[in-house]
Design an enzyme around this catalytic site. Structure first.
Site, PDB file in Angstrom:
ATOM      1  N   LYS A  10      22.395  64.345  13.435  1.00 12.18           N
ATOM      2  CA  LYS A  10      23.439  63.433  12.921  1.00 12.18           C
ATOM      3  C   LYS A  10      24.855  63.973  13.201  1.00 12.18           C
ATOM      4  O   LYS A  10      25.783  63.204  13.437  1.00 12.18           O
ATOM      5  CB  LYS A  10      23.274  63.217  11.414  1.00 12.18           C
ATOM      6  CG  LYS A  10      21.918  62.638  11.031  1.00 12.18           C
ATOM      7  CD  LYS A  10      21.987  61.139  10.846  1.00 12.18           C
ATOM      8  CE  LYS A  10      20.627  60.468  10.805  1.00 12.18           C
ATOM      9  NZ  LYS A  10      19.804  60.782   9.641  1.00 12.18           N
ATOM     10  N   ASP A  65      21.792  69.548  25.213  1.00 13.50           N
ATOM     11  CA  ASP A  65      21.180  70.766  24.698  1.00 13.50           C
ATOM     12  C   ASP A  65      22.257  71.838  24.621  1.00 13.50           C
ATOM     13  O   ASP A  65      23.078  71.960  25.526  1.00 13.50           O
ATOM     14  CB  ASP A  65      20.036  71.223  25.608  1.00 13.50           C
ATOM     15  CG  ASP A  65      19.117  72.154  24.850  1.00 13.50           C
ATOM     16  OD1 ASP A  65      18.499  71.691  23.874  1.00 13.50           O
ATOM     17  OD2 ASP A  65      19.046  73.348  25.190  1.00 13.50           O
ATOM     18  N   PHE A 141      27.740  71.674  11.702  1.00 15.87           N
ATOM     19  CA  PHE A 141      26.316  71.986  11.534  1.00 15.87           C
ATOM     20  C   PHE A 141      26.026  73.352  12.154  1.00 15.87           C
ATOM     21  O   PHE A 141      26.915  73.988  12.744  1.00 15.87           O
ATOM     22  CB  PHE A 141      25.448  70.899  12.183  1.00 15.87           C
ATOM     23  CG  PHE A 141      25.481  70.896  13.689  1.00 15.87           C
ATOM     24  CD1 PHE A 141      26.579  70.399  14.373  1.00 15.87           C
ATOM     25  CD2 PHE A 141      24.407  71.385  14.437  1.00 15.87           C
ATOM     26  CE1 PHE A 141      26.622  70.383  15.764  1.00 15.87           C
ATOM     27  CE2 PHE A 141      24.427  71.363  15.832  1.00 15.87           C
ATOM     28  CZ  PHE A 141      25.535  70.866  16.485  1.00 15.87           C
ATOM     29  N   GLY A 142      24.773  73.757  12.032  1.00 13.67           N
ATOM     30  CA  GLY A 142      24.289  74.963  12.696  1.00 13.67           C
ATOM     31  C   GLY A 142      25.171  76.178  12.435  1.00 13.67           C
ATOM     32  O   GLY A 142      25.483  76.516  11.284  1.00 13.67           O
ATOM     33  N   ASP A 144      28.270  76.598  13.060  1.00 13.95           N
ATOM     34  CA  ASP A 144      29.704  76.301  12.912  1.00 13.95           C
ATOM     35  C   ASP A 144      30.419  77.194  11.877  1.00 13.95           C
ATOM     36  O   ASP A 144      31.554  77.617  12.124  1.00 13.95           O
ATOM     37  CB  ASP A 144      29.928  74.826  12.529  1.00 13.95           C
ATOM     38  CG  ASP A 144      29.896  73.912  13.746  1.00 13.95           C
ATOM     39  OD1 ASP A 144      29.938  74.422  14.880  1.00 13.95           O
ATOM     40  OD2 ASP A 144      29.835  72.682  13.553  1.00 13.95           O
ATOM     41  N   HIS A 170      32.451  73.218  23.174  1.00 15.99           N
ATOM     42  CA  HIS A 170      31.544  73.130  24.317  1.00 15.99           C
ATOM     43  C   HIS A 170      31.103  71.672  24.529  1.00 15.99           C
ATOM     44  O   HIS A 170      31.134  71.151  25.636  1.00 15.99           O
ATOM     45  CB  HIS A 170      30.349  74.042  24.069  1.00 15.99           C
ATOM     46  CG  HIS A 170      29.733  73.914  22.689  1.00 15.99           C
ATOM     47  ND1 HIS A 170      30.481  73.948  21.541  1.00 15.99           N
ATOM     48  CD2 HIS A 170      28.442  73.691  22.283  1.00 15.99           C
ATOM     49  CE1 HIS A 170      29.685  73.791  20.498  1.00 15.99           C
ATOM     50  NE2 HIS A 170      28.459  73.621  20.916  1.00 15.99           N
TER      51      HIS A 170
END
Ligand code: IMP
Length: 196
Positions: A10, A65, A141-142, A144, A170
């Site tokens: 999302k 990816d 997310f992730g 971050d 990126h």
């Protein structure tokens, strides 16, 4: 040309939408979990993933990816970023790096687009920066909350608004390359041009 953005993430959808809406692109989103092959090469993963998505959707499709490559960990977690995030997470990475002063890291993004007219097209983007000593921020997310981009002002990605992250991230860089390419296509003669 209309295309489908295929992802279940999302946050990625939010980031892509913020960029795509500035360019009047015609696309829809499909919450499709694509197959990710085992490879150390993001380009290979993205290429296989877009072909997998096309075989299900049968329409022009875009997948992305990405991975975080930490220099002092020899590029770890790299292509294994999503597995590492799910298993040891942000705290695990910070623990692994607790005695490491070289905090240099780089996010890589590879966008893969496929249509029968164009074949597979790949667009990549990179964002260099540093891993922070503690998580900061709640957006994104992730990884971050622990990534401080060198093109920023000292905030982590998770402390930025989507449009601020997109400018230097990126994914933002790869997305702008894709937009330039796909919008340029319209000016080419068939079979490369697309008639609505
Ligand atoms: P994916 O395989 O492209 O979905 O991404 C792999 C993993 O890398 C994600 O699960 C995140 O943990 C991490 N990642 C990728 N891009 C970003 C980003 O922009 N910010 C933070 N983490 C990211």
């Amino acid at each position: 040309m209309r295309f489908t953005l295929a992802t279940t993430n999302k946050s990625k959808i939010k980031e892509f939408e913020a960029i795509f809406k500035q360019s009047n692109l015609k696309y829809r989103v499909e919450l499709l979990k694509t197959k990710e092959i085992q490879s150390t090469d993001l380009k290979e993963i993205a290429r296989e993933s877009v072909i997998y998505a096309y075989n299900i959707l049968r329409e022009p499709v875009l997948v992305e990816d990405a991975g975080l490559f930490i220099r002092s960990l020899n590029g770890f977690p790299g292509p294994y970023s999503s597995y590492v995030y799910r298993t040891i997470g942000v705290d695990g990475i910070l623990k692994l790096m607790s005695n490491i002063t070289n905090r240099s890291a780089i996010f890589h993004s590879v966008i893969a687009f496929y249509s029968p007219y164009t074949g597979v097209k790949l667009f990549s983007g990179e964002a260099g920066g540093e891993i922070s000593y503690e998580p900061r921020g709640t957006s994104g997310f992730g990884f971050d909350p622990i990534f401080i981009p060198e093109e920023g002002d000292g905030r982590t990605f998770a402390e930025m608004e989507v449009h601020e992250k997109n400018k230097i991230s990126h994914r933002g860089k790869a997305a702008r390359k894709f937009i330039e390419w796909i919008t340029g296509l319209k000016t080419l003669p068939p079979p490369y041009a697309f008639v609505e």
